[in-house]
Design a protein around this motif. Structure first.
Motif, mmCIF file in Angstrom:
data_model
loop_
_atom_site.group_PDB
_atom_site.id
_atom_site.type_symbol
_atom_site.label_atom_id
_atom_site.label_comp_id
_atom_site.label_asym_id
_atom_site.label_seq_id
_atom_site.Cartn_x
_atom_site.Cartn_y
_atom_site.Cartn_z
ATOM 1 N N PHE A 498 0.836 -8.028 -12.914
ATOM 2 C CA PHE A 498 -0.235 -7.264 -13.693
ATOM 3 C C PHE A 498 0.151 -7.236 -15.126
ATOM 4 C CE2 PHE A 498 -0.264 -4.706 -9.468
ATOM 5 C CZ PHE A 498 -1.352 -5.244 -9.258
ATOM 6 N N VAL A 499 -1.044 -7.296 -15.982
ATOM 7 C CA VAL A 499 -1.098 -7.109 -17.315
ATOM 8 C C VAL A 499 -1.289 -5.812 -17.525
ATOM 9 C CG1 VAL A 499 -2.116 -7.779 -19.413
ATOM 10 C CG2 VAL A 499 -1.737 -9.461 -17.686
ATOM 11 N N LEU A 500 -0.364 -4.749 -18.185
ATOM 12 C CA LEU A 500 -0.433 -3.536 -18.453
ATOM 13 C C LEU A 500 -0.659 -3.245 -20.081
ATOM 14 C CD1 LEU A 500 2.424 -2.201 -16.237
ATOM 15 C CD2 LEU A 500 0.079 -2.614 -15.731
ATOM 16 N N ALA A 501 -1.246 -2.137 -20.279
ATOM 17 C CA ALA A 501 -1.361 -1.748 -21.734
ATOM 18 C C ALA A 501 0.011 -1.660 -22.330
ATOM 19 C CB ALA A 501 -2.134 -0.299 -21.813
ATOM 20 N N ARG A 502 0.241 -2.119 -23.604
ATOM 21 C CA ARG A 502 1.542 -1.925 -24.254
ATOM 22 C C ARG A 502 1.907 -0.748 -25.113
ATOM 23 N NH1 ARG A 502 2.299 -8.514 -25.763
ATOM 24 N NH2 ARG A 502 2.131 -9.113 -24.036
ATOM 25 N N ALA A 503 0.757 -0.240 -25.411
ATOM 26 C CA ALA A 503 0.955 1.023 -26.339
ATOM 27 C C ALA A 503 -0.109 2.052 -26.151
ATOM 28 C CB ALA A 503 0.849 0.394 -27.920
ATOM 29 N N GLY A 504 0.020 3.207 -26.988
ATOM 30 C CA GLY A 504 -0.939 4.400 -27.029
ATOM 31 C C GLY A 504 -0.684 5.122 -25.586
ATOM 32 N N GLU A 505 -1.603 6.121 -25.586
ATOM 33 C CA GLU A 505 -1.447 7.054 -24.347
ATOM 34 C C GLU A 505 -1.723 6.260 -23.184
ATOM 35 O OE1 GLU A 505 -4.656 9.881 -24.431
ATOM 36 O OE2 GLU A 505 -6.299 8.411 -25.145
ATOM 37 N N ASN A 506 -2.477 5.158 -22.992
ATOM 38 C CA ASN A 506 -2.453 4.481 -21.823
ATOM 39 C C ASN A 506 -1.219 3.249 -21.540
ATOM 40 O OD1 ASN A 506 -4.814 6.093 -21.155
ATOM 41 N ND2 ASN A 506 -6.014 4.447 -22.647
ATOM 42 N N ARG A 507 -0.264 3.376 -22.116
ATOM 43 C CA ARG A 507 1.039 2.661 -22.220
ATOM 44 C C ARG A 507 1.303 2.414 -20.950
ATOM 45 N NH1 ARG A 507 6.285 2.494 -22.190
ATOM 46 N NH2 ARG A 507 7.330 0.609 -23.219
ATOM 47 N N ALA A 508 1.548 1.324 -20.038
ATOM 48 C CA ALA A 508 2.164 0.934 -18.880
ATOM 49 C C ALA A 508 1.019 1.130 -17.894
ATOM 50 C CB ALA A 508 3.483 1.484 -18.746
ATOM 51 N N THR A 509 -0.288 1.238 -18.092
ATOM 52 C CA THR A 509 -1.115 1.586 -17.129
ATOM 53 C C THR A 509 -2.202 0.264 -16.897
ATOM 54 O OG1 THR A 509 -2.883 2.347 -18.707
ATOM 55 C CG2 THR A 509 -1.226 3.947 -17.679
ATOM 56 N N LEU A 510 -2.816 0.301 -15.418
ATOM 57 C CA LEU A 510 -3.604 -0.739 -15.293
ATOM 58 C C LEU A 510 -5.081 -0.364 -15.388
ATOM 59 C CD1 LEU A 510 -3.533 -3.720 -14.076
ATOM 60 C CD2 LEU A 510 -3.557 -2.319 -11.852
ATOM 61 N N ASP A 511 -6.075 -1.308 -16.122
ATOM 62 C CA ASP A 511 -7.143 -0.715 -16.398
ATOM 63 C C ASP A 511 -8.104 -1.281 -15.110
ATOM 64 O OD1 ASP A 511 -9.854 -0.255 -17.048
ATOM 65 O OD2 ASP A 511 -9.622 -0.797 -18.913
ATOM 66 N N LEU A 512 -8.548 -0.505 -14.167
ATOM 67 C CA LEU A 512 -9.199 -1.074 -13.023
ATOM 68 C C LEU A 512 -10.768 -1.146 -13.444
ATOM 69 C CD1 LEU A 512 -7.858 1.168 -10.025
ATOM 70 C CD2 LEU A 512 -7.089 -1.080 -10.760
ATOM 71 N N LYS A 513 -11.290 -0.714 -14.376
ATOM 72 C CA LYS A 513 -12.436 -0.884 -14.900
ATOM 73 C C LYS A 513 -12.861 -1.845 -15.692
ATOM 74 C CE LYS A 513 -16.653 1.517 -16.751
ATOM 75 N NZ LYS A 513 -17.136 2.866 -17.670
#
Length: 625
Positions: A498-513
């Motif tokens: 999985f490629v996850l967000a690297r920074a910000g409030e969504n760091r380490a999350t997966l975007d399903l949209k």
């Protein structure tokens, strides 16, 4: 291996897919590049968490494959293969492979596997199909309850099996119809003209059309019945009956077989079946006489979604239900706004209020923002624009209060750009399609996902007909639209991590949209518009495009399965957020997913990536900027 044995192995491979599709020269040379290995019964050939670098081919004996949770994936004997997912995706293995008999296997090294896949598409397609089958099983499994029975899949026939059909002839009196309803303890009676359903009379009809108006009970039933009611085939699934009731605002639905009625399903029947209260929510919304009441009713939606997810209703059906409730909210807010404006502005001008985006596609989830526009009739009087502006202000404020945020891109009827007379829309679309620039492509793609919600639908139909004739001529526009569809890559790395967000409030999350649901929506839109198809719903677009050959039918089916699974994971995540009192979004941490969900999401994203690559190869876009 000695030459004789090599020949025997070649003969063996020639009798099993996918090796049978390889050219003879390749097949004859292949055994020398493979090794044999013997395993006693109960020996583990692959282990979850351990790297695997060979394709396993069973020459004799049998194996079984189980996932990380110990659930059986498959069993197979001679010719069965295992290990392909680790060769095209991630190591380590996500499966345990165990010999359930004394077993002789052939091992094809990773490098040879990739060489064959690159040179022989049929060989690669075989393993792509295996992954598609696993994804289809995953999509199906999330729509099944713990007892193994599909939720809301009972047929209408099952719901009425114990209840006798209640009817009166077309020449019956109101008194006779009411007597039959009382005798049969029924909340409705079908009015028949011969064997055909001419109408239906309900308890509500008796109260509102007879008692409240002091109608003579000895008069005919025909004037007070609901004529030509909505009907459904007897074998229709309960979830489809539910959606029909919600979308058509009815509480009684006659069921027919060979054109003849066999019973009536009521909203109460469905509530008793699954505790789904969408019909009641919509009914309550339409009864509200102020914005505060509508807002209160809309507040039930998160709990409704939570119930549907708990009952494992399919994502396709959940989003249709959520959309229907959203439609009811917006319609009632429009009606209340018109009542408020009537005193100062008189009756409304001729216009059509459209919903856009996910709502137009019947794919609305929790947390969706507002997307709408207005087509004003060319012959609307002077000052009509001011009326629509005032109407839009009230509706947008009401929607925001009801939990539908304002669109960050300002795609709302409060924006003058998104409320125009028909001639203005026609002029704008001609320019968008024949002289496309990025902003024009965005605007047009939004409108392609549109649906009339309130007012004169003929205005929307006229514009849609014009656009349908212009789009096939706009090759450059379609190329730009294709480029946009390829911009949202699925969040999957080179080795399928999985490629996850690297920074910000969504760091380490997966975007399903963005790279999941949104990417599939974009692919479906491009294929449908390119083929001149009029469907708006993503699932319908994909299946229709597959039928006409605009996209490979198997790829279309796999994208439908991918959409279903990603959407279900997204809805379950949003339901948990709503239950916890946080705002629903489409970002989650992989650690919050089960091993099954992680594995199946990878398969779904892989399908999306493959479909994007195929579209890119078929429609190069590098020459358009």
């Amino acid at each position: 291996m000695v030459d004789v044995e090599l020949a025997e192995v070649a003969d063996f491979l020639a009798g099993h897919a996918p090796f049978e599709a390889l050219p003879g020269t390749v097949l004859r040379d292949l055994p020398a590049r493979m090794t044999s290995r013997y395993h006693r019964r109960s020996t583990r050939l692959m282990t979850v968490g351990v790297d695997n670098n060979d394709l396993i081919v069973v020459r004799s004996g049998a194996i079984e494959i189980r996932d990380a949770d110990g659930d059986l994936v498959s069993r197979g004997g001679e010719g069965t293969t295992a290990g392909s997912t680790t060769l095209v995706g991630t190591n380590p293995s996500r499966f345990d492979v165990v010999a359930i008999e004394d077993t002789l296997v052939l091992l094809l090294p990773r490098g040879v596997f990739h060489e064959l896949s690159a040179a022989h598409p049929d060989f690669a397609d075989h393993f792509d199909a295996e992954r598609a089958d696993r994804l289809r099983m995953a999509a199906s499994s999330v729509a099944t309850n713990a007892a193994g029975q599909a939720i809301l899949r009972s047929s209408g026939r099952d719901l009425i099996r114990q209840a006798p059909i209640v009817t009166v002839p077309i020449d019956a009196t109101i008194s006779e119809a009411a007597t039959v309803m009382t005798t049969q303890d029924s909340s409705s009676v079908l009015v028949l003209d011969g064997k055909r359903v001419a109408g239906i009379l309900t308890d509500r009809d008796l109260r509102r059309r007879v008692v409240a108006r002091d109608i003579d009970l000895h008069g005919p039933v025909a004037p007070v019945m609901t004529p030509d009611p909505v009907v459904a085939p007897a074998e229709t699934a309960a979830v489809e009956l539910l959606l029909t009731m919600v979308e058509r605002h009815v509480h009684h639905l006659p069921l027919v077989e060979d054109g003849q009625p066999i019973g009536v399903v009521t909203s109460t029947d469905l509530m008793r079946l699954e505790r789904v209260n969408a019909v009641h929510i919509v009914g309550d919304i339409t009864q509200q006489r102020d914005v505060a009441g509508v807002v209160e009713m809309a507040g039930r939606v998160p709990r409704l979604v939570e119930q549907l997810v708990e009952q494992d209703v399919g994502a396709h059906d959940i989003t249709r239900i959520v959309t229907s409730v959203g439609d009811a909210v917006e319609r009632q807010l429009i009606a209340l706004a018109q009542d408020e404006l009537r005193e100062d502005h008189g009756p409304p001008p001729r216009y059509c209020w459209m919903v856009l985006g996910s709502r137009a596609r019947h794919e609305q989830a929790l947390g969706s923002d507002q997307d709408h526009a207005v087509i004003l009739a060319d012959d609307a009087p002077d000052g009509a624009e001011e009326y629509i502006a005032a109407l839009a202000d009230r509706v947008v404020e009401g929607l925001e209060a009801a939990g539908y945020p304002r669109c960050e891109g300002d795609v709302m009827a409060t924006n003058p750009r998104w409320r125009q007379r028909l001639r203005g829309w026609r002029r704008e679309f001609r320019q968008w399609i024949h002289e496309p620039v990025p902003d024009a492509v965005l605007g047009a793609s939004i409108f392609f996902d549109s649906r009339p919600l309130h007012g004169d639908e003929a205005l929307h139909d006229r514009l849609a007909e014009d656009i349908a004739t212009w789009v096939p001529q706009g090759r450059k526009f379609l190329a730009h639209l294709t480029k946009e569809a390829l911009a949202h890559e699925p969040p999957l790395g080179f080795f399928r991590g999985f490629v996850l967000a690297r920074a910000g409030e969504n760091r380490a999350t997966l975007d399903l949209k963005r790279g999941g649901v949104g990417a599939i929506v974009d692919l479906a839109r491009v294929h449908a518009l390119g083929a001149g198809l009029v469907s708006v719903n993503t699932r319908a677009r994909l299946l229709a495009a597959g039928r006409v050959g605009a996209i490979d039918a198997d790829t279309a089916a796999s994208l439908v399965d991918a959409l279903e699974f990603i959407s279900h994971v997204r809805l379950a995540h949003q339901a948990r957020q709503a239950a916890a009192g946080t705002w629903p979004d489409s970002r989650l941490r992989p650690s919050d997913l089960t091993a099954f969900e992680q594995r199946s999401l990878r398969e779904a994203f892989h399908v999306v990536r493959g479909a994007q690559q195929t579209l890119s190869q078929r429609n190069p876009t590098q020459y358009y900027t």
